[in-house]
Enzyme design. Structure first.
Site, PDB file in Angstrom:
ATOM      1  N   SER A   1       0.855  -1.185   0.000  1.00 31.94           N
ATOM      2  CA  SER A   1       0.000   0.000   0.000  1.00 31.94           C
ATOM      3  C   SER A   1       0.886   1.229   0.000  1.00 31.94           C
ATOM      4  CB  SER A   1      -0.919   0.021   1.225  1.00 31.94           C
ATOM      5  OG  SER A   1      -1.555   1.278   1.343  1.00 31.94           O
ATOM      6  N   GLY A   2       0.723   2.067  -1.013  1.00 29.74           N
ATOM      7  CA  GLY A   2       1.595   3.229  -1.139  1.00 29.74           C
ATOM      8  C   GLY A   2       1.365   4.296  -0.097  1.00 29.74           C
TER       9      GLY A   2
ATOM     10  N   ASP B   1     -11.074   6.382  -0.898  1.00 24.35           N
ATOM     11  CA  ASP B   1      -9.734   6.737  -0.447  1.00 24.35           C
ATOM     12  C   ASP B   1      -9.542   8.236  -0.645  1.00 24.35           C
ATOM     13  OD1 ASP B   1      -7.050   6.926   0.134  1.00 24.35           O
ATOM     14  OD2 ASP B   1      -6.443   5.256  -1.152  1.00 24.35           O
TER      15      ASP B   1
ATOM     16  N   GLY C   1      -1.195   5.270  -3.623  1.00 17.90           N
ATOM     17  CA  GLY C   1       0.133   4.952  -4.142  1.00 17.90           C
ATOM     18  C   GLY C   1       0.177   3.708  -5.002  1.00 17.90           C
TER      19      GLY C   1
END
Length: 260
Positions: free
Chosen positions: A23-24, A192, A197
């Site tokens: 997860s960025g 989100d 990312g």
């Protein structure tokens, strides 16, 4: 961490029992906390390695004189396209209630999670906060259909998808594109607020395969609320014979609360 050379490890736990490989925005958050809370040796505050389930994540932090982390840059996992121009059929009644077509074209790409990627204009959606409820519901409906009708699997690890969805649209004020990422929570879906990312990695892989993104070309990606990450495909790559990119993402995070 379990990897040699890694300074810290983290696991991403999303709602609906989803555990992404990468997860960025969580990488940026973890890195910011490690830097600002003094959890790294002084000589490792500006350049260090995190371990995500996907593997090693090299990180560079831009640290101000007062110790604040102005931005974080990380190298994401090799990202690639799993399906192009697939068409999924939605439940007609649910689609009609949302005012969207019951046949939707989508692509699927991996950037740490498997993203079903949909052009918002195809559904008549504006990627603005006031459309949030409709975007969220449409995203969950399309994602459910994509999981049944267009399943994908990572060629090297046991990670099926798609497990998340990104609507795409034009950017504004210097952004190359805007997105709205719909995550599952087991009942209604949620949006989100970050530009996402791993989603940016996946979308850059798709754009690269389409011939719409050059290696080294900055890609400014904007979220539904206007926050931004900057991505770049630093090089072409290959994953089990599939064309891929090596993505790099830069963004910022802010600590909002401390708990002891």
């Amino acid at each position: 961490p379990t990897l040699p050379g890694a300074d810290a490890g983290f696991v991403i736990a999303e709602q609906a029992k989803i555990y992404p490989l990468m997860s960025g925005h969580n990488t940026i958050c973890v890195a910011t906390v490690l830097v600002e809370c003094g959890l790294l040796p002084e000589d490792r505050r500006k350049s260090f390695v995190l371990e995500a389930p996907s593997g090693a994540v090299p990180v560079t932090a831009d640290v101000a004189d007062d110790g604040k982390c102005r931005s974080v840059t990380f190298d994401g996992p090799a990202s690639f396209v799993g399906a192009r121009d697939a068409v999924v059929r939605l439940d007609e009644d649910r689609a009609r209630a949302l005012g969207i077509p019951d046949n939707v074209r989508l692509d699927v790409a991996y950037g740490g999670m498997w993203y079903a990627i949909v052009d918002a204009a195809d559904l008549g959606l504006d990627l603005t906060p006031d459309e949030g409820a409709r975007i969220r519901a449409a995203g969950e409906l399309i994602k459910e259909a994509a999981q049944q009708q267009c399943p994908v699997e990572h060629p090297l690890v046991d990670y099926p998808g798609p497990d998340i969805l990104a609507f795409r649209g034009p950017g504004g004020d210097g952004a190359d594109a805007r997105n709205a990422v719909v995550m599952s929570n087991g009942y209604s879906g949620m949006l989100d607020r970050s530009p996402c990312g791993s989603g940016t990695c996946a979308i850059m892989a798709l754009l690269r395969e389409r011939g719409e993104l050059a290696v080294g070309q900055p890609f400014v990606h904007e979220s539904i609320v206007g926050s931004r990450f900057t991505g770049v495909a630093t090089a072409d790559a290959e994953v089990a014979g599939r064309p891929a990119i090596k993505p790099r993402i830069t963004g910022s995070a802010w600590i909002t609360r401390y708990s002891e």
